[in-house]
Design a protein around this motif. Structure first.
Motif, PDB file in Angstrom:
ATOM      1  N   GLY A 110      -2.692  10.835   3.241  1.00 50.79           N
ATOM      2  CA  GLY A 110      -2.669   9.931   4.394  1.00 50.79           C
ATOM      3  C   GLY A 110      -3.538  10.355   5.550  1.00 50.79           C
TER       4      GLY A 110
ATOM      5  N   TYR B 142       0.838  -1.200   0.000  1.00 51.89           N
ATOM      6  CA  TYR B 142       0.000   0.000   0.000  1.00 51.89           C
ATOM      7  C   TYR B 142       0.873   1.250   0.000  1.00 51.89           C
ATOM      8  N   LYS B 143       0.290   2.328  -0.441  1.00 50.78           N
ATOM      9  CA  LYS B 143       0.986   3.613  -0.439  1.00 50.78           C
ATOM     10  C   LYS B 143       0.057   4.681   0.121  1.00 50.78           C
ATOM     11  N   THR B 144       0.657   5.772   0.526  1.00 49.20           N
ATOM     12  CA  THR B 144      -0.119   6.874   1.080  1.00 49.20           C
ATOM     13  C   THR B 144      -1.034   7.464   0.010  1.00 49.20           C
TER      14      THR B 144
ATOM     15  N   GLY C 274      -5.752  -2.821   3.480  1.00 46.49           N
ATOM     16  CA  GLY C 274      -4.887  -1.847   4.129  1.00 46.49           C
ATOM     17  C   GLY C 274      -4.767  -2.045   5.620  1.00 46.49           C
TER      18      GLY C 274
ATOM     19  N   GLN D 169      -4.772   5.142   2.805  1.00 48.34           N
ATOM     20  CA  GLN D 169      -3.898   4.315   1.973  1.00 48.34           C
ATOM     21  C   GLN D 169      -4.640   3.829   0.745  1.00 48.34           C
TER      22      GLN D 169
END
Length: 369
Positions: free
Chosen positions: A161, A153-155, A236, A190
């Motif tokens: 975020g 996962y990424k911001t 997430g 996320q």
């Protein structure tokens, strides 16, 4: 006409910020949805308290409200009561800090992110009367979704975020600020960066898992137990749903349940009723031998204390009620018929109940006492 914000929180117009905060915290705890599930009245009071606090906790808004009343907020902001429960939780969660605890909506102290929860799963478990009486541990295969290994996962680029997006609206009364869950990540903060081929769009995959379920003694048909965290997982940083276990009680061939008491129909012959007997019967804890006194009457109820179902709350056990039924033969030989024809004129065979021979209604009364 809208209710006065001070009356909603139960404070005076001269209340300090600390007093307003304390009053709101008290109302929110009292009417929190987790404490009042399905209570629409409590939910409405919870929203009203949040609306009142949103205005009275802000010095500028409070001043405008004191001067113009509800008209100061018509057409924008919180005044129309448009915030949903998620808005309230995310905007005012930090008022409770770590001491509030135990309620799912507020989180642990001021975080803006919403932790999504996976869906619950439901299964049905069939239990014998013996398993219900003694408690049992069942191992059940459950198909559930988990986060697929390799999913990253990424911001979220939309909310950075935070899990929320803030909108500022210019009105005639000034700039109004509102916050809502991020539409891109649903408030999680996320988004999926990479997912393996066997994962779905949420980064989850289906598996079959053996779940151990400890079922306490005394459960009833239709009762539902919860195994926390054994439902479907969420994407997430979300938390897993629960496994809901519905109890189904199998019919026993000889015992009938009534609450925590059990009933057993014992049929004895005419000779056994006259002479007495010793018989072995089934209970939920094994076989027991009982003594039938000579001269027993049909309909007699023998109470075996503590041989029933344990209370689910641990308050003792029910009883086993043995109903004695004298079986009357339907076919007799010539010699047997002659014997009973002779005995029909004997005084010992004439019905002569005494005070110890209770009526049917007295027996029923004793059974439920």
């Amino acid at each position: 006409m809208k209710e006065d914000f001070y009356d909603i929180l139960g404070v005076s117009k001269n209340a300090t910020g600390a007093e307003i905060k304390k009053a709101y915290r008290k109302k929110a705890i009292e009417y929190h949805p987790d404490k009042n599930p399905g209570d629409k009245t409590a939910e409405e009071k919870f929203k009203k308290a949040a609306e009142a606090y949103e205005i009275l906790s802000d010095p500028d808004k409070k001043a405008r409200y004191d001067q113009y009343g509800h008209q100061a907020f018509e057409g924008g902001g919180f005044g129309g009561g448009g915030m949903n429960m998620d808005d309230i939780f995310s905007q005012f969660g930090d008022i409770f800090g770590g001491g509030f605890g135990g309620f799912s909506g507020f989180g642990g102290g001021g975080g803006r992110q919403r932790r999504a929860k996976g869906s619950n799963l439901r299964i049905r478990v069939r239990l014998t009367l013996e398993e219900i009486a003694n408690g049992v541990e069942k191992k059940i295969k459950v198909k559930r979704k988990i986060q697929a290994p390799g999913t990253t996962y990424k911001t979220c680029s939309t909310c950075n975020g935070a899990g929320q997006v803030t909108r500022i609206t210019n009105t005639i009364l000034g700039r109004m600020q509102t916050s809502s869950p991020c539409p891109a990540c649903g408030g999680a903060g996320q988004t999926i960066d990479h997912r393996p081929a066997d994962a779905d769009a949420q980064g989850l995959k289906a598996i079959e898992e053996t779940v151990s379920i400890k079922i306490p003694a005394g459960v009833e048909d239709g009762m539902q137990l919860k195994v926390a965290g054994k439902g479907n997982e969420a994407s997430g940083n979300g938390i897993a749903g629960d496994l809901l276990v519905a109890i189904e009680e199998q019919e026993h061939p000889e015992l009938q349940r009534e609450g925590n008491n059990l009933h057993y129909d014992l049929y004895i012959s005419f000779s056994e009723a006259v002479l007495g007997a010793s018989r072995e019967i089934d209970t939920v804890s094994g076989k027991v031998r009982i003594k039938i006194e000579d001269g027993v009457q049909s309909g007699k109820i023998l109470r075996l204390r503590g041989k029933g179902i344990p209370s689910l709350n641990g308050y003792g056990k029910g009883d086993l009620l043995v109903h004695v039924n004298v079986w009357t033969p339907k076919a007799l030989s010539k010699e047997q018929r002659e014997f009973f024809e002779k005995m029909a004129k004997d005084d010992h065979f004439r019905p002569s109940p005494d005070s110890g021979d209770k009526s049917f209604f007295e027996k029923v009364k004793d059974m439920f006492s």
